[in-house]
Design a protein around this motif. Structure first.
Motif, PDB file in Angstrom:
ATOM      1  N   TYR A 383       0.804  -1.220   0.000  1.00  0.00           N
ATOM      2  CA  TYR A 383       0.000   0.000   0.000  1.00  0.00           C
ATOM      3  C   TYR A 383       0.835   1.268   0.000  1.00  0.00           C
ATOM      4  O   TYR A 383       0.322   2.360  -0.174  1.00  0.00           O
ATOM      5  CB  TYR A 383      -0.968   0.004   1.179  1.00  0.00           C
ATOM      6  N   ASP A 385       2.927   2.017  -2.188  1.00  0.00           N
ATOM      7  CA  ASP A 385       2.920   2.538  -3.550  1.00  0.00           C
ATOM      8  C   ASP A 385       1.558   3.166  -3.813  1.00  0.00           C
ATOM      9  O   ASP A 385       0.578   2.505  -4.060  1.00  0.00           O
ATOM     10  CB  ASP A 385       3.172   1.392  -4.537  1.00  0.00           C
ATOM     11  N   TYR A 386       1.514   4.482  -3.717  1.00  0.00           N
ATOM     12  CA  TYR A 386       0.226   5.184  -3.751  1.00  0.00           C
ATOM     13  C   TYR A 386      -0.337   5.367  -5.150  1.00  0.00           C
ATOM     14  O   TYR A 386      -1.385   5.947  -5.330  1.00  0.00           O
ATOM     15  CB  TYR A 386       0.376   6.567  -3.121  1.00  0.00           C
ATOM     16  N   ASN A 388      -1.505   3.427  -7.558  1.00  0.00           N
ATOM     17  CA  ASN A 388      -2.560   2.660  -8.236  1.00  0.00           C
ATOM     18  C   ASN A 388      -3.901   2.681  -7.492  1.00  0.00           C
ATOM     19  O   ASN A 388      -4.064   3.367  -6.491  1.00  0.00           O
ATOM     20  CB  ASN A 388      -2.093   1.213  -8.405  1.00  0.00           C
ATOM     21  N   GLN A 389      -4.841   1.932  -7.967  1.00  0.00           N
ATOM     22  CA  GLN A 389      -6.142   1.674  -7.324  1.00  0.00           C
ATOM     23  C   GLN A 389      -6.967   2.915  -6.980  1.00  0.00           C
ATOM     24  O   GLN A 389      -6.554   4.038  -7.142  1.00  0.00           O
ATOM     25  CB  GLN A 389      -5.979   0.911  -6.008  1.00  0.00           C
ATOM     26  N   LEU A 390      -8.116   2.600  -6.455  1.00  0.00           N
ATOM     27  CA  LEU A 390      -8.991   3.561  -5.798  1.00  0.00           C
ATOM     28  C   LEU A 390      -9.461   4.730  -6.644  1.00  0.00           C
ATOM     29  O   LEU A 390     -10.199   5.577  -6.191  1.00  0.00           O
ATOM     30  CB  LEU A 390      -8.334   4.115  -4.531  1.00  0.00           C
ATOM     31  N   GLU A 391      -9.043   4.755  -7.889  1.00  0.00           N
ATOM     32  CA  GLU A 391      -9.509   5.821  -8.762  1.00  0.00           C
ATOM     33  C   GLU A 391     -11.036   5.795  -8.838  1.00  0.00           C
ATOM     34  O   GLU A 391     -11.696   6.809  -8.800  1.00  0.00           O
ATOM     35  CB  GLU A 391      -8.929   5.655 -10.171  1.00  0.00           C
ATOM     36  N   SER A 393     -13.432   4.496  -6.741  1.00  0.00           N
ATOM     37  CA  SER A 393     -14.218   4.919  -5.581  1.00  0.00           C
ATOM     38  C   SER A 393     -14.099   6.428  -5.392  1.00  0.00           C
ATOM     39  O   SER A 393     -15.011   7.086  -4.931  1.00  0.00           O
ATOM     40  CB  SER A 393     -13.738   4.192  -4.329  1.00  0.00           C
ATOM     41  N   ASN A 394     -12.973   6.941  -5.815  1.00  0.00           N
ATOM     42  CA  ASN A 394     -12.759   8.381  -5.723  1.00  0.00           C
ATOM     43  C   ASN A 394     -13.797   9.160  -6.533  1.00  0.00           C
ATOM     44  O   ASN A 394     -14.309  10.176  -6.099  1.00  0.00           O
ATOM     45  CB  ASN A 394     -11.349   8.698  -6.218  1.00  0.00           C
ATOM     46  N   LEU A 397     -17.187   9.816  -4.892  1.00  0.00           N
ATOM     47  CA  LEU A 397     -17.302  10.633  -3.697  1.00  0.00           C
ATOM     48  C   LEU A 397     -18.195  11.832  -3.935  1.00  0.00           C
ATOM     49  O   LEU A 397     -18.093  12.511  -4.934  1.00  0.00           O
ATOM     50  CB  LEU A 397     -15.920  11.146  -3.239  1.00  0.00           C
ATOM     51  N   ASN A 398     -19.058  12.041  -2.986  1.00  0.00           N
ATOM     52  CA  ASN A 398     -19.850  13.257  -3.025  1.00  0.00           C
ATOM     53  C   ASN A 398     -19.442  14.095  -1.828  1.00  0.00           C
ATOM     54  O   ASN A 398     -19.604  13.684  -0.686  1.00  0.00           O
ATOM     55  CB  ASN A 398     -21.341  12.893  -2.957  1.00  0.00           C
ATOM     56  N   LEU A 405     -16.435   4.111   2.820  1.00  0.00           N
ATOM     57  CA  LEU A 405     -15.245   3.482   2.278  1.00  0.00           C
ATOM     58  C   LEU A 405     -15.549   2.024   2.002  1.00  0.00           C
ATOM     59  O   LEU A 405     -15.942   1.292   2.898  1.00  0.00           O
ATOM     60  CB  LEU A 405     -14.089   3.598   3.269  1.00  0.00           C
ATOM     61  N   GLN A 406     -15.373   1.622   0.772  1.00  0.00           N
ATOM     62  CA  GLN A 406     -15.680   0.225   0.421  1.00  0.00           C
ATOM     63  C   GLN A 406     -14.479  -0.670   0.692  1.00  0.00           C
ATOM     64  O   GLN A 406     -13.395  -0.321   0.363  1.00  0.00           O
ATOM     65  CB  GLN A 406     -16.056   0.149  -1.058  1.00  0.00           C
TER      66      GLN A 406
ATOM     67  N   ARG B  15     -19.565  -0.457  10.948  1.00  0.00           N
ATOM     68  CA  ARG B  15     -18.790   0.731  10.570  1.00  0.00           C
ATOM     69  C   ARG B  15     -18.768   1.743  11.698  1.00  0.00           C
ATOM     70  O   ARG B  15     -19.625   1.744  12.567  1.00  0.00           O
ATOM     71  CB  ARG B  15     -19.408   1.393   9.334  1.00  0.00           C
ATOM     72  N   LEU B  40     -17.614   7.000   6.953  1.00  0.00           N
ATOM     73  CA  LEU B  40     -18.042   5.790   7.656  1.00  0.00           C
ATOM     74  C   LEU B  40     -17.091   4.680   7.238  1.00  0.00           C
ATOM     75  O   LEU B  40     -17.042   4.304   6.070  1.00  0.00           O
ATOM     76  CB  LEU B  40     -19.463   5.400   7.242  1.00  0.00           C
ATOM     77  N   HIS B  49      -5.662   1.945   4.274  1.00  0.00           N
ATOM     78  CA  HIS B  49      -6.721   2.094   3.284  1.00  0.00           C
ATOM     79  C   HIS B  49      -7.271   3.531   3.314  1.00  0.00           C
ATOM     80  O   HIS B  49      -7.438   4.191   2.287  1.00  0.00           O
ATOM     81  CB  HIS B  49      -7.829   1.086   3.593  1.00  0.00           C
ATOM     82  N   GLN B  52      -4.920   5.961   1.819  1.00  0.00           N
ATOM     83  CA  GLN B  52      -4.966   5.926   0.359  1.00  0.00           C
ATOM     84  C   GLN B  52      -6.129   6.735  -0.186  1.00  0.00           C
ATOM     85  O   GLN B  52      -5.985   7.493  -1.136  1.00  0.00           O
ATOM     86  CB  GLN B  52      -5.078   4.482  -0.115  1.00  0.00           C
ATOM     87  N   ILE B  53      -7.293   6.558   0.440  1.00  0.00           N
ATOM     88  CA  ILE B  53      -8.480   7.305   0.035  1.00  0.00           C
ATOM     89  C   ILE B  53      -8.196   8.809   0.134  1.00  0.00           C
ATOM     90  O   ILE B  53      -8.488   9.582  -0.781  1.00  0.00           O
ATOM     91  CB  ILE B  53      -9.672   6.959   0.963  1.00  0.00           C
ATOM     92  N   ASN B  56      -5.760  10.110  -2.461  1.00  0.00           N
ATOM     93  CA  ASN B  56      -6.404  10.211  -3.762  1.00  0.00           C
ATOM     94  C   ASN B  56      -7.338  11.401  -3.863  1.00  0.00           C
ATOM     95  O   ASN B  56      -7.302  12.142  -4.831  1.00  0.00           O
ATOM     96  CB  ASN B  56      -7.185   8.937  -4.056  1.00  0.00           C
ATOM     97  N   LYS B  62       3.516  11.734  -4.726  1.00  0.00           N
ATOM     98  CA  LYS B  62       4.290  10.830  -3.883  1.00  0.00           C
ATOM     99  C   LYS B  62       5.212  11.572  -2.925  1.00  0.00           C
ATOM    100  O   LYS B  62       5.568  11.063  -1.875  1.00  0.00           O
ATOM    101  CB  LYS B  62       5.151   9.937  -4.775  1.00  0.00           C
TER     102      LYS B  62
END
Lengths: 406, 107
Positions: A383, A385-386, A388-391, A393-394, A397-398, A405-406, B15, B40, B49, B52-53, B56, B62
């Motif tokens: 994790y 390495d920031y 990749n991923q999560l694009e 779910s981003n 976002l509202n 958070l899934q 949650r 939540l 996790h 990361q959120i 993003n 980085k």
């Protein structure tokens, strides 16, 4: 932009800074606490309690021997600007330079095969007037083919740093630096245009208060290590060989507005390690290069003093006449509770056995205290390495709602 | 009025609610310019996790770093579990309050 001289306003501001510096140094010099060993740049010094002069002289000698880099004025204008001085904004840049200079000094002194002149060249690498070398550097760094070796005498000049800062972080001259900015810039300069004989010093800058053994070993041995192997065992038992040494910087924050008392205790222990090479830190808004500590006070070098810029010939000439503007005769002390919470800790690791011992020492400090604020791991977790991923779910976002958070 | 947290807890027992605030001293803001956001988060999640959120949605490169604090001084490590930190540091209204900060600048 052509070379200009400072105007009256700039000269007066320089005076004010220097007055403040001298007052500060005078007030500071008086209270060196007694009865405690001094830990400074990896040395431990025990001193005779009764002899206060002896105590002060010993610290003074160590402080004077460390390269001191300060604000300078009347250097060639910085990239795309009218700045000919860094008074009032360049302190973090200067502190980064001091930490880098110390690493080079430590490195070139420890290697038997280095020549005396390599050691003398360290100061030239930080010359504030790099004699137009930065123009060559700009050309060099915009070229795709970097295979042609270029010899730069002053790779860490403020002109080159300011140019890269604009390119990498969109930071203009006059803007204040964060510790991560200057460390990443120095890393890039050292990686692309190291001074002679320092090619086998590998810089490792860790952001986010972490330290990973696999990355350290990758840098030292320049090979990838399998994730299912025991790294410590490989360090200890295998025939791994390398001529590389490591300059490690760990960026961290030890509190929000004020330093967390428990983290300060851990920091005390880290500063006692023989690998410790100072802290790129300071008090809020003022950056200092922290060299070591006596009990709960830190010994530091202060860059907030304005001197005339020198080019490499002037530095050489000054050396010939045994005078230098790169050595500080004052001891500065600061109570640890006033330290700023943002900082970069630095460690010098000469070889494989030191790396193993360093890692074991770090783990031992971590085991003793649940407040160990650096995240240690043999292997770099995925994790980190920031990129990749999560694009996805981003995008969902509202901003007004609660985010799931899934 | 029943606390907001209670209604969340009924609907999503696995949650916990987090109230994240970016410190005034930081220049970082969410894309709508705000400094606060509610989340939540699953109790069994690790904070990496969450890091990361945040990285993003704040569009951090980085070479930037963010630090999360609870209780004004405790650093949250990425490997900590959300449920664990929540039970230790939740405030009386049921939220876990976290302050986000970056490195300071020096001149």
């Amino acid at each position: 932009m052509d070379q200009r001289q400072e105007n009256y306003r700039e000269v007066i501001i320089d005076w004010i800074y220097n007055l403040k510096y001298i007052l500060n140094a005078y007030l500071n010099n008086k209270n060196v606490p007694s009865g405690h060993p001094i830990y400074i740049l990896g040395h431990r010094i025990d001193i005779d309690n009764n002899d206060i002069d002896d105590r002060i002289n010993k610290i003074k000698q160590l402080v004077q021997d460390t390269i001191w880099i300060t604000y300078r004025r009347n250097f060639p204008p910085l990239y795309q600007s009218n700045y000919i001085s860094d008074t009032g904004w360049g302190c973090m840049l200067r502190v980064g330079q001091m930490a880098m200079a110390q690493m080079l000094k430590k490195h070139l002194k420890n290697h038997g095969d280095k020549r005396d002149e390599d050691y003398d060249n360290i100061l030239l690498a930080f010359a504030d007037n790099d004699s137009q070398e930065y123009k060559e550097f700009i050309e060099f760094s915009n070229k795709n083919d970097k295979s042609k070796v270029h010899n730069f005498i002053c790779p860490f000049s403020i002109q080159k740093i300011a140019y890269l800062a604009k390119k990498e972080f969109n930071l203009d001259p006059g803007e204040w630096y964060k510790p991560n900015y200057i460390l990443f810039l120095l890393e890039e300069l050292h990686n692309t245009i190291p001074i002679r004989a320092s090619e086998n010093l590998k810089l490792c800058v860790f952001n986010d208060s972490c330290l990973f053994l696999d990355q350290l070993m990758n840098r030292m041995f320049e090979i990838k290590f399998e994730t299912d192997k025991d790294l410590e065992e490989q360090l200890e038992k295998t025939q791994l060989k390398s001529k590389n040494s490591l300059a490690i910087f760990v960026l961290t924050r030890i509190g929000l507005d004020e330093p967390n008392q428990k983290y300060l205790k851990v920091l005390d222990e880290l500063m006692e390690l023989p690998y410790f090479q100072g802290i790129v830190g300071g008090t809020p808004k003022r950056a200092f290069y922290i060299l070591g500590r006596i009990n709960d006070h830190y010994i530091y070098l202060d860059p907030h003093y304005v001197q005339e810029a020198e080019n490499k010939d002037q530095i050489i000439e000054n050396k010939m006449f045994n005078r230098t503007s790169y050595s500080c005769k004052y001891i500065h002390l600061l109570n640890q509770k006033h330290v700023d919470t943002s900082m970069g800790l630095s460690f010098y690791i000469r070889n494989k056995s030191e790396l193993l011992q360093f890692w074991r020492d770090m783990k031992q400090i971590k085991q003793k205290s649940e407040d160990f604020f650096v995240f240690l791991s043999d292997f770099t977790p995925e994790y980190v390495d920031y990129s990749n991923q999560l694009e996805e779910s981003n995008n969902k976002l509202n901003d007004d709602d609660v985010v799931f958070l899934q | 009025m029943q606390s907001i947290q209670a209604s969340f807890a009924d609907k999503y027992p696995d949650r916990v609610p987090i109230l994240l605030e970016i410190t005034d001293k930081s220049k970082i803001r969410f894309s709508d310019g705000s400094q606060h956001k509610k989340y939540l988060v699953s109790k069994s999640d690790h904070f990496y996790h969450f890091f990361q959120i945040l990285r993003n949605s704040l569009k951090l490169s980085k070479k930037e770093a963010i630090y999360l604090f609870v209780n004004n001084s405790g650093l949250i490590k990425p490997e900590s579990q959300v449920g664990e930190i929540y039970s230790k540091h939740r405030s009386s209204d049921g939220f876990l309050r976290i302050i986000l900060s970056e490195y300071a600048t020096f001149g």
